[in-house]
Each structure stands twice: as structure tokens, then as C-alpha cells.
Design a protein around this motif. Structure first.
Motif, PDB file in Angstrom:
ATOM      1  N   VAL A 140      29.035  48.065  46.186  1.00 45.71           N
ATOM      2  CA  VAL A 140      28.893  46.725  45.634  1.00 45.71           C
ATOM      3  C   VAL A 140      29.976  46.451  44.592  1.00 45.71           C
ATOM      4  O   VAL A 140      30.253  47.291  43.738  1.00 45.71           O
ATOM      5  CB  VAL A 140      27.504  46.549  44.996  1.00 45.71           C
ATOM      6  N   SER A 141      30.621  45.297  44.703  1.00 44.92           N
ATOM      7  CA  SER A 141      31.580  44.867  43.687  1.00 44.92           C
ATOM      8  C   SER A 141      31.188  43.486  43.205  1.00 44.92           C
ATOM      9  O   SER A 141      30.572  42.708  43.936  1.00 44.92           O
ATOM     10  CB  SER A 141      33.000  44.814  44.257  1.00 44.92           C
ATOM     11  N   LYS A 142      31.531  43.209  41.975  1.00 44.82           N
ATOM     12  CA  LYS A 142      31.318  41.868  41.437  1.00 44.82           C
ATOM     13  C   LYS A 142      32.552  41.424  40.669  1.00 44.82           C
ATOM     14  O   LYS A 142      32.955  42.068  39.699  1.00 44.82           O
ATOM     15  CB  LYS A 142      30.101  41.852  40.509  1.00 44.82           C
ATOM     16  N   ARG A 143      33.128  40.333  41.170  1.00 44.37           N
ATOM     17  CA  ARG A 143      34.238  39.723  40.436  1.00 44.37           C
ATOM     18  C   ARG A 143      33.773  38.355  39.968  1.00 44.37           C
ATOM     19  O   ARG A 143      33.310  37.537  40.757  1.00 44.37           O
ATOM     20  CB  ARG A 143      35.472  39.591  41.328  1.00 44.37           C
ATOM     21  N   PHE A 144      33.841  38.113  38.664  1.00 44.37           N
ATOM     22  CA  PHE A 144      33.418  36.812  38.146  1.00 44.37           C
ATOM     23  C   PHE A 144      34.494  35.771  38.408  1.00 44.37           C
ATOM     24  O   PHE A 144      35.649  36.115  38.628  1.00 44.37           O
ATOM     25  CB  PHE A 144      33.116  36.925  36.641  1.00 44.37           C
ATOM     26  N   PRO A 145      34.102  34.482  38.382  1.00 48.66           N
ATOM     27  CA  PRO A 145      35.069  33.416  38.689  1.00 48.66           C
ATOM     28  C   PRO A 145      36.323  33.476  37.811  1.00 48.66           C
ATOM     29  O   PRO A 145      37.401  33.077  38.242  1.00 48.66           O
ATOM     30  CB  PRO A 145      34.285  32.127  38.408  1.00 48.66           C
ATOM     31  N   ASP A 146      36.191  34.000  36.578  1.00 44.96           N
ATOM     32  CA  ASP A 146      37.372  34.069  35.702  1.00 44.96           C
ATOM     33  C   ASP A 146      38.281  35.251  36.059  1.00 44.96           C
ATOM     34  O   ASP A 146      39.288  35.487  35.397  1.00 44.96           O
ATOM     35  CB  ASP A 146      36.955  34.127  34.222  1.00 44.96           C
ATOM     36  N   GLY A 147      37.923  36.004  37.105  1.00 39.66           N
ATOM     37  CA  GLY A 147      38.797  37.075  37.570  1.00 39.66           C
ATOM     38  C   GLY A 147      38.402  38.471  37.099  1.00 39.66           C
ATOM     39  O   GLY A 147      38.920  39.462  37.598  1.00 39.66           O
ATOM     40  N   THR A 148      37.481  38.550  36.130  1.00 38.85           N
ATOM     41  CA  THR A 148      37.070  39.869  35.630  1.00 38.85           C
ATOM     42  C   THR A 148      36.344  40.638  36.722  1.00 38.85           C
ATOM     43  O   THR A 148      35.427  40.114  37.355  1.00 38.85           O
ATOM     44  CB  THR A 148      36.076  39.731  34.449  1.00 38.85           C
ATOM     45  N   LEU A 149      36.762  41.875  36.917  1.00 39.99           N
ATOM     46  CA  LEU A 149      36.076  42.733  37.876  1.00 39.99           C
ATOM     47  C   LEU A 149      35.039  43.542  37.088  1.00 39.99           C
ATOM     48  O   LEU A 149      35.372  44.521  36.431  1.00 39.99           O
ATOM     49  CB  LEU A 149      37.086  43.644  38.572  1.00 39.99           C
ATOM     50  N   ALA A 150      33.793  43.086  37.102  1.00 46.62           N
ATOM     51  CA  ALA A 150      32.768  43.706  36.259  1.00 46.62           C
ATOM     52  C   ALA A 150      32.247  44.996  36.871  1.00 46.62           C
ATOM     53  O   ALA A 150      31.947  45.961  36.168  1.00 46.62           O
ATOM     54  CB  ALA A 150      31.617  42.724  36.043  1.00 46.62           C
ATOM     55  N   VAL A 151      32.133  44.992  38.196  1.00 47.34           N
ATOM     56  CA  VAL A 151      31.603  46.164  38.897  1.00 47.34           C
ATOM     57  C   VAL A 151      32.465  46.395  40.117  1.00 47.34           C
ATOM     58  O   VAL A 151      32.784  45.453  40.850  1.00 47.34           O
ATOM     59  CB  VAL A 151      30.131  45.928  39.330  1.00 47.34           C
TER      60      VAL A 151
ATOM     61  N   ASN B 164      17.972  41.025  41.226  1.00 47.64           N
ATOM     62  CA  ASN B 164      17.158  39.824  41.471  1.00 47.64           C
ATOM     63  C   ASN B 164      18.026  38.585  41.686  1.00 47.64           C
ATOM     64  O   ASN B 164      17.557  37.460  41.595  1.00 47.64           O
ATOM     65  CB  ASN B 164      16.132  39.612  40.357  1.00 47.64           C
ATOM     66  N   ARG B 165      19.284  38.835  41.955  1.00 47.59           N
ATOM     67  CA  ARG B 165      20.247  37.783  42.296  1.00 47.59           C
ATOM     68  C   ARG B 165      20.413  36.729  41.204  1.00 47.59           C
ATOM     69  O   ARG B 165      20.729  35.573  41.484  1.00 47.59           O
ATOM     70  CB  ARG B 165      19.903  37.129  43.642  1.00 47.59           C
ATOM     71  N   MET B 166      20.218  37.148  39.952  1.00 53.05           N
ATOM     72  CA  MET B 166      20.635  36.289  38.840  1.00 53.05           C
ATOM     73  C   MET B 166      22.155  36.196  38.921  1.00 53.05           C
ATOM     74  O   MET B 166      22.760  35.220  38.528  1.00 53.05           O
ATOM     75  CB  MET B 166      20.262  36.937  37.505  1.00 53.05           C
ATOM     76  N   ILE B 167      22.749  37.296  39.429  1.00 51.49           N
ATOM     77  CA  ILE B 167      24.184  37.329  39.704  1.00 51.49           C
ATOM     78  C   ILE B 167      24.314  37.755  41.158  1.00 51.49           C
ATOM     79  O   ILE B 167      23.640  38.697  41.583  1.00 51.49           O
ATOM     80  CB  ILE B 167      24.883  38.357  38.780  1.00 51.49           C
ATOM     81  N   ASP B 168      25.139  37.050  41.913  1.00 47.70           N
ATOM     82  CA  ASP B 168      25.334  37.442  43.305  1.00 47.70           C
ATOM     83  C   ASP B 168      26.532  38.363  43.421  1.00 47.70           C
ATOM     84  O   ASP B 168      27.574  38.122  42.812  1.00 47.70           O
ATOM     85  CB  ASP B 168      25.543  36.191  44.177  1.00 47.70           C
ATOM     86  N   ARG B 169      26.355  39.452  44.197  1.00 53.27           N
ATOM     87  CA  ARG B 169      27.461  40.393  44.358  1.00 53.27           C
ATOM     88  C   ARG B 169      28.593  39.718  45.125  1.00 53.27           C
ATOM     89  O   ARG B 169      28.346  38.806  45.924  1.00 53.27           O
ATOM     90  CB  ARG B 169      26.983  41.694  45.028  1.00 53.27           C
TER      91      ARG B 169
END
Lengths: 228, 286
Positions: B7-18, B49-54
Motif C-alpha cells: 500500500v502506498s499513499k501520496r497526498f495531493p500536495d505530492g507528499t509520499l506519506a506511506v 476505515n477509508r478516512m484516507i484512500d490509499r
């Protein structure tokens, strides 16, 4: 003074007419400001434009507006709808910014927690965001109410019946007591509506008072500290 | 069971959080994510709980990919407890606890009756039911938060630094309460903290994270204490110093446990509790 005693029924009737003209714009500006304020708060881009444009409505002088509106709306010059529409526009001008700020003031912790509980966006708005914006909305609508009650008098220049007629009539006939009676009754009506709104707020938002004691205690302590 | 696959998560601002995070969270156990702020632990929790989508990869709950599930329904069947309780300030304690059952359409009377039982469960007096959250102490609010998380009887309970904002005494009390609850209720608990002591105290599985959601080490508290994966972990858990590096000294016919400074940390006693994952010595109740 004699004039007032002799004309109590007239004052009473003008007060009722005034009230009937005041309530619809207050209610309408509140109801219409909710979606507009939501949009302003939700979308950053619209915020600046919407709030500026709607805020500028307040800068339109009331007398010309009351003259132009019948032409735009196709209503009669003395139709009370003109006053209602004009004062609703002023009410919105004051209320949309407050609504937007009120919705923006809801703590993001609480919004997020509500989302995590499983509130859908729609339910969350009605059951969490809007109620929590309540105290700020109340402060805003109190300003709108007082401003509306005072502005209704302008209609008198066009012959629309309200306490304002006591001013115009009193001026023309040079009866100072009549002008005074009109002023006092207008202020009294404004205070009455304000008190009713405060009461309504207490009934609808018992939690706001329950939440307050700590802050009043704090302010009392500061006051005592300042006094000693 | 909750399973993260790459699983990876990149936020809209470009930060790769996971980045490329894989982990199995076993059922009916407590898994604790621990790491310094910005390591992605809360992001990982909130993806459950999909407060944040991967952004990529897959997350499955009991073999079912959560991406196909309705977000709102998914959240209603997962308990969530956060820092500062997140209680609704305009609703009474009893309504706060009953939030999710009420959303699910359970009749008010029934939901309230259940809420009152839950107040008992979390050790709160029923007389608090008609107060507003602001009229409660921080510790009490946090207990209400836990009761609310349990109200719909979820299998999974997500806890995001739930005890981070209360004072140390209350925190210790709440931690013991959670251990007791978990013994009774047997939930799949996913707990986020930056406090390694809290992680070792509560976790069956402890996952130590570094920036980007990189797993530095995972295992039982004992496994991590006895064999820190690298210097970072050793340093993070303080393995070489203070109360983590204990030795035994025989004094007056008894075995005294001393810390690295030579201060007495406790005395060895017979009859330590058996079974399960043996807790490190210093965490054993005296």
C-alpha cells in the motif's frame, strides 16, 4: 404626550405592520444564507468573489433600491414585497459572511471524528456542522434582525405602512411626540425580537450554555482580579 | 484479519506519506503502530476505515478488498477512538455513545439502554449520561470516546493516540482499563502511539515505523526487546540504558532487579503469570 395617549391604537397597529414586514426578511436571509455560506466556506475560489459581491449589496442605498425593485419585479410601488425583497438582500449581505465563518469555525477534529463514526456528508452537515455553527449564526442573525427592524422604516417614504409612517407623518405635521413614539417603538421592537432570538437560541442550543460555565467563571475571576 | 498489500499513499500536495507498506494485522489481537510524528502511522490507520484512500496497493478486511465497500457503511462497522475524544459537544454523553447505533436506525430507547450499559463497561457512572462532554474531565471524555467506539459492537477498533492528551496518571489508568476491556471483548485493536512504553504495554504485535511507513521491526514486545533489529530500534526503545537494561543482584537473600544506573527497579518474585507472550520484567505488576 397627549398625542401618544390618544393614538395608542394607531401606534399598536403600525407596530404590528412593522413586525409583519420585519419577520419575513429575517427568516429568508437566514435560510438563504445557509447554502450560500456553505458554498463560500466549502470552495476556496468562490469564497472571495461570493463574499465580496454579496457584501457589496449592503452598499446599495435603500431608497433607490425601493424605487428600482418594483420596476424589476413588476410589483406595485407600495407593495410590501419590495420591502421584503430589499431587506432580504441586505440581510444576506450581512449574513452570508457570518454563515461562512460559522461553518468554518467548526473544529476539524469534531468533523473528522463525525466522518469516522459514519456520518454521510449530508447527515454530518445537518446534525453536526450546522448545529455547532449555531452560536455564531445566532450572533449574526441578531445583527440582521436589529438592522432589518430599523431599515423597515425607510419604506415609509414610499408610503409603505410601518412605524416609519409615524416619522414622516410627524415631520410633516410637526408633531414631535409622534416622531418620538415612532423611534421608541422601533427600538422597543428591535429589542423584543433580539430577546426572542436569544431565547430561541437557549431552547435550541442548551449545550452552548452548558459549555460556557468555565469561561464565565474565568471571566468573572479576571474581573475580580482586575477589581482588586 | 486486516491485510495491507504494497500500500502506498501520496497526498495531493505530492507528499509520499506511506510507501509500499505490507502487513498482516491478526484478528482479536492488539497491534500497535509506534513511531515519531510524520512516520505515517496515522495515515496507515485511517486507510483502514477509508478516512484516507490509499493511492495504490490493496487493503483487505477478512479477505474483502475495502475499496469495493461503501465508505459510510464501512466506517459504521469499525470503531474509532481519537485523541481529544472527538465527542460531539452539542450532544449529551448518552447520545454521543449511541451515535453509531442511532445512525444505523436503532430505536432511540434501545440505543440509549445499550449506551448506559457501555458506560458501565468503560467504568463511568450512569449519572454522567445526561451531561455534555464539556462538563466531563479529560479522562472521562476519553472513556466516553471508547464507549462510543464500542457501541455498534464492531470487530475492529481503531485507536489514534487516544490517551495522548491526558495526564500521565489518568493515562496509566486508561491503559489498564483498555487491557481489561480487551481481555473481556476480544476485539481486533489497531492502536497508534508515539510512546514506546505504551506500545509495549498494550501491543501483542508492535510495529515500529520510520518515515514513509517503513517497517523497521515488528514482533511481540519480548522479541523486539531481546533482539532489536538495528541501532535505530535499540535507540528508540532505549534498550541499552535506564529501565530497559536491567540486571539482577542478590541482596539479603533476595533477587533485586537493578537498572543500568544501579537503581533498584524491583524484586524478583515467584509465581509470575504464565501463558501468552511473557511481558518484559519491568512491566510486570509487582
Amino acid at each position: 404626550m397627549n398625542w401618544i395617549i390618544e393614538n395608542l391604537p394607531l401606534i399598536g397597529q403600525r407596530t404590528l405592520e412593522h413586525l409583519a414586514l420585519s419577520i419575513p426578511p429575517i427568516v429568508l436571509s437566514f435560510v438563504l444564507s445557509v447554502p450560500l455560506g456553505w458554498v463560500a466556506n466549502r470552495y476556496r475560489l468562490s469564497r472571495g468573489v461570493l463574499l465580496t459581491v454579496l457584501g457589496l449589496l449592503y452598499a446599495i442605498p435603500s431608497l433607490p433600491l425601493l424605487i428600482v425593485l418594483p420596476i424589476v419585479l413588476g410589483t406595485g410601488a407600495r407593495d410590501s414585497i419590495n420591502v421584503v425583497v430589499a431587506l432580504t438582500l441586505y440581510g444576506i449581505a450581512l449574513m452570508v459572511r457570518t454563515t461562512s465563518d460559522a461553518l468554518g469555525s467548526v473544529s476539524s477534529d469534531i468533523s473528522q471524528s463525525a466522518t469516522a463514526m459514519g456520518f454521510s456528508p449530508w447527515t454530518r452537515f445537518w446534525r453536526v456542522d450546522l448545529p455547532l455553527a449555531g452560536p455564531v449564526l445566532l450572533a449574526g442573525i441578531r445583527v440582521v434582525a436589529v438592522s432589518t427592524v430599523s431599515l423597515v422604516t425607510v419604506g415609509a417614504v414610499l408610503g409603505i405602512k410601518s412605524l416609519g409612517l409615524l416619522f414622516t407623518d410627524g415631520l410633516q405635521r410637526n408633531i414631535v411626540a409622534e416622531v418620538l413614539a415612532g423611534m421608541v417603538a422601533t427600538i422597543a421592537l428591535a429589542l423584543l425580537i433580539d430577546a426572542a432570538l436569544v431565547l430561541l437560541g437557549r431552547l435550541l442550543m442548551p449545550w452552548a450554555r452548558a459549555t460556557r460555565p468555565s469561561s464565565t467563571r474565568r471571566s468573572r475571576l479576571t474581573a475580580e482580579a482586575a477589581a482588586s | 484479519m486486516i491485510e495491507f498489500r504494497q500500500v502506498s499513499k501520496r497526498f495531493p500536495d505530492g507528499t509520499l506519506a506511506v510507501e509500499d507498506f505490507s502487513l498482516v494485522i491478526p484478528s482479536r489481537k492488539t497491534t500497535v503502530f509506534v513511531g515519531s510524528s510524520g512516520c505515517g502511522k496515522t495515515t496507515i490507520l485511517r486507510m483502514i476505515n477509508r478516512m484516507i484512500d490509499r493511492s495504490s496497493g490493496s487493503i483487505e478486511i477478512d479477505g474483502e478488498d475495502i475499496v469495493g465497500l461503501d465508505k459510510v457503511k464501512l466506517r459504521r462497522r469499525i470503531g474509532y477512538v481519537m485523541q481529544n475524544s472527538g465527542l460531539l459537544p452539542h450532544r449529551k454523553v448518552v447520545d454521543n455513545v449511541a451515535t453509531v447505533p442511532l445512525l444505523n436506525g436503532v430505536p432511540k430507547r434501545e440505543a440509549h439502554a445499550r449506551a448506559l450499559e457501555l458506560l458501565d463497561t468503560v467504568g463511568l457512572d450512569r449519572s454522567l449520561a445526561n451531561r455534555y462532554p464539556s462538563q466531563l474531565s479529560g479522562g472521562q471524555q476519553q472513556r466516553v470516546g471508547v464507549a462510543r467506539g464500542l457501541a455498534a459492537d464492531p470487530n475492529i477498533l481503531l485507536m489514534d493516540e487516544p490517551f495522548g492528551a491526558v495526564d500521565p496518571l489518568v493515562r496509566a489508568e486508561l491503559q489498564q482499563e483498555l487491557i481489561r476491556l480487551q481481555r473481556e471483548l476480544d476485539k481486533t485493536v489497531v492502536f497508534v502511539t508515539h510512546d514506546i512504553d505504551e506500545a509495549f504495554l498494550l501491543g501483542d504485535q508492535v510495529v515500529i515505523l520510520q518515515k514513509g511507513g517503513v517497517i523497521v521491526q515488528k514482533g511481540s514486545p519480548t522479541e523486539i526487546l531481546t533482539a532489536p533489529a538495528n541501532d535505530f530500534v535499540a535507540d528508540f526503545i532505549g534498550a541499552t540504558k535506564g529501565k530497559r537494561a536491567l540486571h539482577i543482584d542478590r541482596r539479603d537473600g533476595r533477587d533485586v532487579v537493578l537498572d543500568s544506573e544501579g537503581r533498584a527497579a524491583g524484586v524478583l518474585v515467584d509465581g509470575a503469570p504464565s501463558g501468552g507472550d511473557p511481558r518484559p520484567l519491568e512491566d510486570e505488576p509487582a
